[in-house]
Design a protein around this motif. Sequence first.
Motif, PDB file in Angstrom:
ATOM      1  N   SER A 266       8.084  20.591  -8.412  1.00 29.28           N
ATOM      2  CA  SER A 266       7.223  21.605  -9.012  1.00 29.28           C
ATOM      3  C   SER A 266       5.779  21.357  -8.596  1.00 29.28           C
ATOM      4  CB  SER A 266       7.343  21.567 -10.541  1.00 29.28           C
ATOM      5  OG  SER A 266       6.314  22.334 -11.131  1.00 29.28           O
ATOM      6  N   ASP A 267       5.231  22.264  -7.803  1.00 31.27           N
ATOM      7  CA  ASP A 267       3.845  22.078  -7.376  1.00 31.27           C
ATOM      8  C   ASP A 267       2.861  22.127  -8.546  1.00 31.27           C
ATOM      9  OD1 ASP A 267       1.782  21.846  -5.239  1.00 31.27           O
ATOM     10  OD2 ASP A 267       1.215  23.805  -6.038  1.00 31.27           O
ATOM     11  N   PRO A 268       3.000  23.056  -9.513  1.00 34.31           N
ATOM     12  CA  PRO A 268       2.047  23.036 -10.632  1.00 34.31           C
ATOM     13  C   PRO A 268       2.034  21.711 -11.388  1.00 34.31           C
ATOM     14  CG  PRO A 268       3.224  25.110 -10.582  1.00 34.31           C
ATOM     15  CD  PRO A 268       3.889  24.221  -9.578  1.00 34.31           C
ATOM     16  N   GLU A 269       3.228  21.142 -11.621  1.00 35.17           N
ATOM     17  CA  GLU A 269       3.289  19.857 -12.333  1.00 35.17           C
ATOM     18  C   GLU A 269       2.665  18.744 -11.498  1.00 35.17           C
ATOM     19  OE1 GLU A 269       4.285  18.972 -15.414  1.00 35.17           O
ATOM     20  OE2 GLU A 269       4.478  21.109 -15.859  1.00 35.17           O
ATOM     21  N   PHE A 270       2.959  18.737 -10.208  1.00 37.41           N
ATOM     22  CA  PHE A 270       2.406  17.716  -9.320  1.00 37.41           C
ATOM     23  C   PHE A 270       0.893  17.873  -9.203  1.00 37.41           C
ATOM     24  CE2 PHE A 270       1.599  15.901  -5.028  1.00 37.41           C
ATOM     25  CZ  PHE A 270       2.163  14.637  -5.211  1.00 37.41           C
ATOM     26  N   HIS A 271       0.446  19.137  -9.097  1.00 35.81           N
ATOM     27  CA  HIS A 271      -0.970  19.412  -8.885  1.00 35.81           C
ATOM     28  C   HIS A 271      -1.799  19.051 -10.114  1.00 35.81           C
ATOM     29  CE1 HIS A 271      -3.996  21.444  -6.370  1.00 35.81           C
ATOM     30  NE2 HIS A 271      -4.582  21.735  -7.528  1.00 35.81           N
ATOM     31  N   LYS A 272      -1.316  19.412 -11.292  1.00 32.63           N
ATOM     32  CA  LYS A 272      -2.113  19.148 -12.491  1.00 32.63           C
ATOM     33  C   LYS A 272      -2.260  17.654 -12.761  1.00 32.63           C
ATOM     34  CE  LYS A 272       1.318  19.300 -16.280  1.00 32.63           C
ATOM     35  NZ  LYS A 272       1.809  20.108 -17.416  1.00 32.63           N
ATOM     36  N   ARG A 273      -1.322  16.886 -12.246  1.00 33.31           N
ATOM     37  CA  ARG A 273      -1.419  15.429 -12.378  1.00 33.31           C
ATOM     38  C   ARG A 273      -2.342  14.817 -11.315  1.00 33.31           C
ATOM     39  NH1 ARG A 273       3.539  16.736 -14.437  1.00 33.31           N
ATOM     40  NH2 ARG A 273       4.477  15.338 -15.990  1.00 33.31           N
ATOM     41  N   GLU A 274      -2.738  15.599 -10.320  1.00 32.24           N
ATOM     42  CA  GLU A 274      -3.424  15.082  -9.142  1.00 32.24           C
ATOM     43  C   GLU A 274      -2.728  13.807  -8.647  1.00 32.24           C
ATOM     44  OE1 GLU A 274      -7.965  15.179  -7.626  1.00 32.24           O
ATOM     45  OE2 GLU A 274      -7.525  13.556  -9.033  1.00 32.24           O
ATOM     46  N   ALA A 275      -1.405  13.937  -8.506  1.00 32.07           N
ATOM     47  CA  ALA A 275      -0.594  12.808  -8.059  1.00 32.07           C
ATOM     48  C   ALA A 275      -0.677  12.672  -6.540  1.00 32.07           C
ATOM     49  CB  ALA A 275       0.858  13.004  -8.495  1.00 32.07           C
ATOM     50  N   THR A 276      -0.264  11.511  -6.066  1.00 25.96           N
ATOM     51  CA  THR A 276      -0.262  11.213  -4.633  1.00 25.96           C
ATOM     52  C   THR A 276       1.158  10.869  -4.207  1.00 25.96           C
ATOM     53  OG1 THR A 276      -2.510  10.330  -4.753  1.00 25.96           O
ATOM     54  CG2 THR A 276      -1.199   9.721  -2.835  1.00 25.96           C
ATOM     55  N   LEU A 277       1.623  11.503  -3.140  1.00 23.61           N
ATOM     56  CA  LEU A 277       2.955  11.250  -2.609  1.00 23.61           C
ATOM     57  C   LEU A 277       2.823  10.462  -1.312  1.00 23.61           C
ATOM     58  CD1 LEU A 277       6.024  11.728  -2.749  1.00 23.61           C
ATOM     59  CD2 LEU A 277       5.649  13.876  -1.504  1.00 23.61           C
ATOM     60  N   LEU A 278       3.523   9.324  -1.241  1.00 30.44           N
ATOM     61  CA  LEU A 278       3.385   8.407  -0.118  1.00 30.44           C
ATOM     62  C   LEU A 278       4.754   8.076   0.483  1.00 30.44           C
ATOM     63  CD1 LEU A 278       0.989   6.060  -2.032  1.00 30.44           C
ATOM     64  CD2 LEU A 278       0.329   7.182   0.087  1.00 30.44           C
ATOM     65  N   ALA A 279       4.864   8.233   1.791  1.00 32.05           N
ATOM     66  CA  ALA A 279       6.021   7.694   2.499  1.00 32.05           C
ATOM     67  C   ALA A 279       5.764   6.228   2.808  1.00 32.05           C
ATOM     68  CB  ALA A 279       6.265   8.460   3.783  1.00 32.05           C
ATOM     69  N   SER A 280       6.842   5.437   2.852  1.00 29.14           N
ATOM     70  CA  SER A 280       6.724   4.022   3.216  1.00 29.14           C
ATOM     71  C   SER A 280       7.813   3.722   4.225  1.00 29.14           C
ATOM     72  CB  SER A 280       6.859   3.135   1.979  1.00 29.14           C
ATOM     73  OG  SER A 280       6.708   1.776   2.311  1.00 29.14           O
ATOM     74  N   ARG A 281       7.401   3.446   5.470  1.00 30.59           N
ATOM     75  CA  ARG A 281       8.363   3.271   6.560  1.00 30.59           C
ATOM     76  C   ARG A 281       8.311   1.849   7.113  1.00 30.59           C
ATOM     77  NH1 ARG A 281       8.589   6.176  12.551  1.00 30.59           N
ATOM     78  NH2 ARG A 281      10.799   5.729  12.916  1.00 30.59           N
ATOM     79  N   ASN A 282       9.455   1.202   7.136  1.00 29.97           N
ATOM     80  CA  ASN A 282       9.561  -0.134   7.727  1.00 29.97           C
ATOM     81  C   ASN A 282       8.525  -1.079   7.105  1.00 29.97           C
ATOM     82  OD1 ASN A 282      11.592   0.865   9.444  1.00 29.97           O
ATOM     83  ND2 ASN A 282      10.105   1.465  10.998  1.00 29.97           N
ATOM     84  N   ALA A 283       7.868  -1.900   7.908  1.00 32.00           N
ATOM     85  CA  ALA A 283       6.882  -2.858   7.407  1.00 32.00           C
ATOM     86  C   ALA A 283       5.967  -3.254   8.555  1.00 32.00           C
ATOM     87  CB  ALA A 283       7.569  -4.097   6.829  1.00 32.00           C
ATOM     88  N   GLN A 284       4.819  -3.806   8.203  1.00 30.14           N
ATOM     89  CA  GLN A 284       3.825  -4.224   9.178  1.00 30.14           C
ATOM     90  C   GLN A 284       3.732  -5.746   9.205  1.00 30.14           C
ATOM     91  OE1 GLN A 284       0.627  -1.941   7.443  1.00 30.14           O
ATOM     92  NE2 GLN A 284       0.865  -0.277   8.919  1.00 30.14           N
ATOM     93  N   PRO A 285       3.112  -6.309  10.242  1.00 29.91           N
ATOM     94  CA  PRO A 285       3.056  -7.772  10.340  1.00 29.91           C
ATOM     95  C   PRO A 285       2.499  -8.463   9.102  1.00 29.91           C
ATOM     96  CG  PRO A 285       2.393  -6.800  12.417  1.00 29.91           C
ATOM     97  CD  PRO A 285       2.557  -5.658  11.461  1.00 29.91           C
ATOM     98  N   ASP A 286       1.497  -7.872   8.444  1.00 29.49           N
ATOM     99  CA  ASP A 286       0.947  -8.519   7.262  1.00 29.49           C
ATOM    100  C   ASP A 286       1.921  -8.511   6.095  1.00 29.49           C
ATOM    101  OD1 ASP A 286       0.432  -5.678   7.158  1.00 29.49           O
ATOM    102  OD2 ASP A 286      -0.849  -6.040   5.426  1.00 29.49           O
ATOM    103  N   ASP A 287       2.853  -7.541   6.078  1.00 26.91           N
ATOM    104  CA  ASP A 287       3.885  -7.528   5.038  1.00 26.91           C
ATOM    105  C   ASP A 287       4.866  -8.684   5.232  1.00 26.91           C
ATOM    106  OD1 ASP A 287       2.912  -5.026   3.925  1.00 26.91           O
ATOM    107  OD2 ASP A 287       3.808  -4.060   5.680  1.00 26.91           O
ATOM    108  N   PHE A 288       5.247  -8.923   6.495  1.00 29.19           N
ATOM    109  CA  PHE A 288       6.119 -10.066   6.782  1.00 29.19           C
ATOM    110  C   PHE A 288       5.419 -11.373   6.377  1.00 29.19           C
ATOM    111  CE2 PHE A 288       8.127  -6.857   9.334  1.00 29.19           C
ATOM    112  CZ  PHE A 288       9.453  -7.240   9.448  1.00 29.19           C
TER     113      PHE A 288
END
Length: 336
Positions: A266-288
């Motif tokens: 629901s865009d209205p629900e997401f928008h009114k929360r000013e939420a942030t949607l983030l993809a997380s793919r694999n990992a980076q050297p600092d994560d290891f």
Amino acid sequence: MKALLCEEPGRLSLVSRPAPAPGAGEVLVRIRHVGICGTDFHIFAGKHPFLEYPRVMGHELSGTVEEAPEGSRLKAGEHVYIVPYLSCGTCHACRKGLSNACQSIRVLGVHCDGGMAEYVSVPEANVVPTGGIALEDAAMIEFLAIGAHGVKRGAINAADRVLVTGSGPIGMSAIIFAKTRGAHVTVMDTRADRLAFATDRLGADAAMLADASAEAEAKRLTGGDGFDVVIDATGSARPIERGFGFLAHGARYVLLSVVRQDITFSDPEFHKREATLLASRNAQPDDFAEVVRQIEAGKVPTRALNTHRGRLEDGAALLVEWARPEAGVIKAILDV
């Protein structure tokens, strides 16, 4: 060398093939331990969308250096783990330091043959000394790094109330690294045994069943506010969509899962929360590196996570057994 080959969905064979010859700038690694991932089970079941058979699976790898290039920082016999993401180094993402999102990425055991074998040859940059941690623990670094990367993407801190949905190995890794940042962590799953493990062994602060009562329980736990960060590790579209309803105003939603279907919300629900949607793919050297630091600090219960062990030679039968939910596998490791 011996290798465990997935010839087609549902058929694994122990085969003999020539050991790889390292190319320029490559390190030949003698594999000692291979962690079994959900990806491997998907490949075995014929459910992976980006794969051609036959394929040697295996991307959670540790071993010893067999042969290194002249002038290498590595030496023969050194204990190492392998970063299985082979990035091009030249695309837009790589130039920005986002090698985990390389536009031409190849993952060992998926896009090319992996480490369910006695030897693998990979670029030197993908071979990292284990430091002081045990080799069998080093075979778990990659899946733990995925959780660590998701926690970093969510910018989790000690003031956050975090909900992790899905308590398989990736969800468990997110719990572990959210706790290292001091967050209050709730875990949600359909399996009571996984919830108990998350609270008893991983330090999750609360647990709730993913049933019809979950929304009401989330309101009770958060005083009606919702969670500051939700991390999805379910690997299923409908739970991902449900997760939007658990977001507090100003919250971040991190998708560790990837699914083939479209995701709607629901865009209205997401928008009114000013939420942030983030993809997380694999990992980076600092994560290891973060995973290694936390294992060395005793913050990762590696012995509890590694529930099943077996030999590469027995892998064909073991993968069939370990795929059964009744087997109670959290993280299984093949010894080579």
